[in-house]
Write an enzyme that holds these catalytic residues in place. Structure first.
Site, PDB file in Angstrom:
ATOM      1  N   GLY A 135       0.797  -1.231   0.000  1.00 50.65           N
ATOM      2  CA  GLY A 135       0.000   0.000   0.000  1.00 50.65           C
ATOM      3  C   GLY A 135       0.826   1.275   0.000  1.00 50.65           C
ATOM      4  CG  ASP A 269      -7.085  -1.681 -13.129  1.00 47.44           C
ATOM      5  OD1 ASP A 269      -6.936  -2.199 -14.238  1.00 47.44           O
ATOM      6  OD2 ASP A 269      -6.131  -1.491 -12.348  1.00 47.44           O
TER       7      ASP A 269
HETATM    8  P1  AMP Z   1      -1.837  -0.276 -11.282  1.00 48.02           P
HETATM    9  O1  AMP Z   1      -1.611  -1.063 -12.531  1.00 48.02           O
HETATM   10  O2  AMP Z   1      -0.614   0.453 -10.787  1.00 48.02           O
HETATM   11  O3  AMP Z   1      -2.997   0.637 -11.415  1.00 48.02           O
HETATM   12  O4  AMP Z   1      -2.143  -1.303 -10.109  1.00 48.02           O
HETATM   13  C1  AMP Z   1      -3.026  -2.380 -10.249  1.00 48.02           C
HETATM   14  C2  AMP Z   1      -3.558  -2.804  -8.906  1.00 48.02           C
HETATM   15  O5  AMP Z   1      -2.505  -3.116  -8.004  1.00 48.02           O
HETATM   16  C3  AMP Z   1      -4.426  -1.754  -8.232  1.00 48.02           C
HETATM   17  O6  AMP Z   1      -5.488  -2.404  -7.604  1.00 48.02           O
HETATM   18  C4  AMP Z   1      -3.472  -1.144  -7.243  1.00 48.02           C
HETATM   19  O7  AMP Z   1      -4.149  -0.576  -6.160  1.00 48.02           O
HETATM   20  C5  AMP Z   1      -2.620  -2.344  -6.813  1.00 48.02           C
HETATM   21  N1  AMP Z   1      -1.286  -1.947  -6.348  1.00 48.02           N
HETATM   22  C6  AMP Z   1      -0.266  -1.465  -7.084  1.00 48.02           C
HETATM   23  N2  AMP Z   1       0.800  -1.187  -6.315  1.00 48.02           N
HETATM   24  C7  AMP Z   1       0.460  -1.483  -5.045  1.00 48.02           C
HETATM   25  C8  AMP Z   1       1.116  -1.406  -3.772  1.00 48.02           C
HETATM   26  N3  AMP Z   1       2.366  -0.967  -3.629  1.00 48.02           N
HETATM   27  N4  AMP Z   1       0.425  -1.801  -2.677  1.00 48.02           N
HETATM   28  C9  AMP Z   1      -0.835  -2.248  -2.784  1.00 48.02           C
HETATM   29  N5  AMP Z   1      -1.505  -2.350  -3.939  1.00 48.02           N
HETATM   30  C10 AMP Z   1      -0.883  -1.970  -5.060  1.00 48.02           C
HETATM   31 MG    MG Z   2      -4.457   1.574 -11.023  1.00 47.66          MG
END
Ligand code: AMP
Ligand code: MG
Length: 524
Positions: A135, A269
């Site tokens: 997170g 997303d």
């Molecule tokens: P993204 O492609 O960066 O939009 O991330 C895809 C998913 O992974 C989303 O649901 C984000 O919230 C989750 N996510 C990415 N990085 C982290 C992190 N460091 N901690 C928790 N969740 C993450």
């Molecule tokens: Mg995202």
């Protein structure tokens, strides 16, 4: 600090009854209440003054401890209940199930000057959607998100905004290259701002679970606050809403193509229901004009999210949204007709945008050929997109007397290897340039008037990949002058700014294959 707090998302939509951060499938709920993690030594690195004004914060507010506490998660404002949104998504073409705000925490909604804004912290700790991750966010990715959101806004591209960039004072472990060499980096927090952070995946998750009731509640809510011209609860209203999301998405992607922005992770997303650019991760800017380029190393194999494919992916993502809305509409024919309109509208909008970049006001039949030939030539030898279009505005209608000199006078600076522009490549350029001059002679505007018009759509300064990296390298050492300089520079991307001329230049050779400059991973 007096905020006009007016939460609607949490008040009008169903909540997850569990309030721990235990990872779980959250059903029949649009969000889960969470509390931001308390940072060990929070400090503000940069504030976007324009955003503070948009939100109605005074100078005094911004200086206060209350403000620092709010934008770093150190303290939760009275009367607010932070939450993480539940959503799903298609990642790289495949349904990924529940994703959700894994490292984003919405603080609250506020209103100012009759506008609604959600404040959201990115990197403020775990949520039920954090899956296997922590997170948190690191300084390098947060600098990139903060600077790029603001750069895009000032370029006139629809985008979420960034209010502030802060350090948490905590260390965060990251494996940048996914090669087993994890290292500690500085933890950081960005406070993002948008009317809403609802995504295509917010609708998809309920459709995938056949939860039509929550799907309808969320859609009616979205229409009520963000597309109020449509009547919720009716088929016509839902179709009108979808049609407008299609137009907004299309409009956003035409802007991306105009400025040479490559999002890098156009998963559903990461697609805003408001047609805003959202989630600045492994994005990049075209330097050499290359439709096949993507900055995202995770996508190196298929290059699904390459520059030239963004328009098609936009449509593909809208198709997933359409599928999610079928249960509310009961049939597919009209949804398909709307999707078809993207298919026919996009080339028209793109051509019109390219006419603007070329300084053409009349719409002539031959223009699509002129644009197609240009795109081909730009790829024949590495050619800097930003420099090429910006310098093109210097061309004079009367240049046809000495075509070769006139061509190199404006184009030379854009070629990474000017010595390659000989033989067949030069012949193609000369022929294109002659056609262009010929085409200009049919236009009414004088050279000076055309330059002014062209300079409003062809930016002089963009957030080149290596520039972000220089800012990051400095920031890692605790120096923030460059961060300030680049933020200031990018507030006026269409202006000349002679004192910043050094940023109007091709990418230096050292940056060609450097991590962070030409290659980025999702590890942030
Ligand atoms: P993204 O492609 O960066 O939009 O991330 C895809 C998913 O992974 C989303 O649901 C984000 O919230 C989750 N996510 C990415 N990085 C982290 C992190 N460091 N901690 C928790 N969740 C993450
Ligand atoms: Mg995202």
């Amino acid at each position: 600090m007096r905020l006009v707090i007016e939460d609607t998302f949490t008040k009008e939509l169903p909540a997850d009854p569990i309030t721990t951060t235990e990872r779980r499938q959250v059903e029949k709920a649009c969000f889960s209440y969470v509390t931001p993690r308390i940072p060990s030594a929070p400090s503000l690195l940069h504030i976007s003054k324009e955003v503070t004004e948009t939100l109605g914060f005074s100078e005094e507010d911004v200086q206060s401890k209350e403000f620092l506490d709010m934008v770093t998660g150190a303290n939760v404002q009275e009367g607010t209940s932070p939450y993480a949104m539940c959503y799903g998504g298609h990642q790289f073409g495949h349904w990924a199930g529940q994703l959700g705000d894994g490292r984003a925490i919405n603080l609250t909604e506020i209103t100012h000057n009759n506008k609604r804004w959600t404040l959201q912290l990115k990197g403020a700790g775990e949520t039920p959607y954090s899956r296997t991750a922590d997170g948190l966010a690191v300084l390098r990715s947060s600098v990139r998100e903060h600077l790029c959101s603001e750069a895009m806004f000032h370029l006139g591209v629809p985008t979420t905004r960034s209010l502030s960039l802060s350090l948490s004072g905590d260390q965060v472990l990251r494996d940048v290259l996914y090669d087993g060499n994890a290292a500690y980096e500085k933890g950081a927090i960005v406070c993002r701002v948008a009317p809403s952070f609802i995504r295509f995946g917010s609708f998809e998750i309920f459709a995938s679970r056949q939860d039509t009731e929550t799907l309808k509640t969320l859609t009616d809510y979205t229409i009520k606050y963000f597309y109020p011209q449509y009547e919720s609860g009716t088929k016509e209203g839902y179709l009108g809403f979808f049609n407008e999301v299609v137009q907004n998405t299309l409009n956003m992607i035409v802007h991306w193509q105009r400025v040479g922005f490559v999002h890098g992770v156009m998963n559903t997303d990461n697609m805003s229901i408001l047609g805003l650019t959202i989630d600045y991760g492994p994005y990049g800017w075209l330097e050499g004009y290359e439709p096949g380029w993507t900055p995202n190393t995770t996508d190196r194999q298929n290059k699904r999210y390459r520059y030239g494919n963004q328009p098609q992916i936009g449509l593909w993502n809208l198709l997933q949204l359409a599928n999610a809305l079928v249960p509310l509409i009961g049939e597919t024919a009209q949804l398909e007709a709307i999707l078809q309109s993207y298919h026919t509208e996009y080339p028209k909008k793109y051509l019109s945008m390219m006419r603007d970049k070329l300084g053409l006001q009349l719409a002539l039949e031959t223009d699509s050929q002129l644009v197609a030939d240009l795109e081909k030539n730009l790829q024949a030898s590495e050619t800097d997109m930003t420099l090429f279009f910006r310098n093109l505005s210097q061309v004079s209608k009367n240049d046809s007397t000495n075509v070769k000199d006139a061509f190199f006078a404006f184009a030379k600076a854009a070629f990474y290897k000017p010595e390659e522009i000989i033989g067949a490549i030069y012949t193609r350029w000369e022929s294109w340039f002659q056609n262009y001059l010929q085409r200009l002679s049919q236009e009414r505007l004088t050279d000076v008037e055309r330059t002014v018009q062209m300079n409003k759509v062809n930016p002089k300064y963009v957030l080149r990949n290596y520039i972000s990296q220089l800012v990051i390298d400095e920031a890692e050492k605790g120096n923030y002058e460059l961060l300030n300089e680049i933020h200031t520079l990018l507030k006026n991307p269409y202006d000349e700014q002679p004192e910043h001329e050094r940023w109007f230049a091709k990418r230096p050779e050292w940056a060609r294959h450097k991590v962070g400059c030409s290659m980025l991973s999702c590890s942030s």
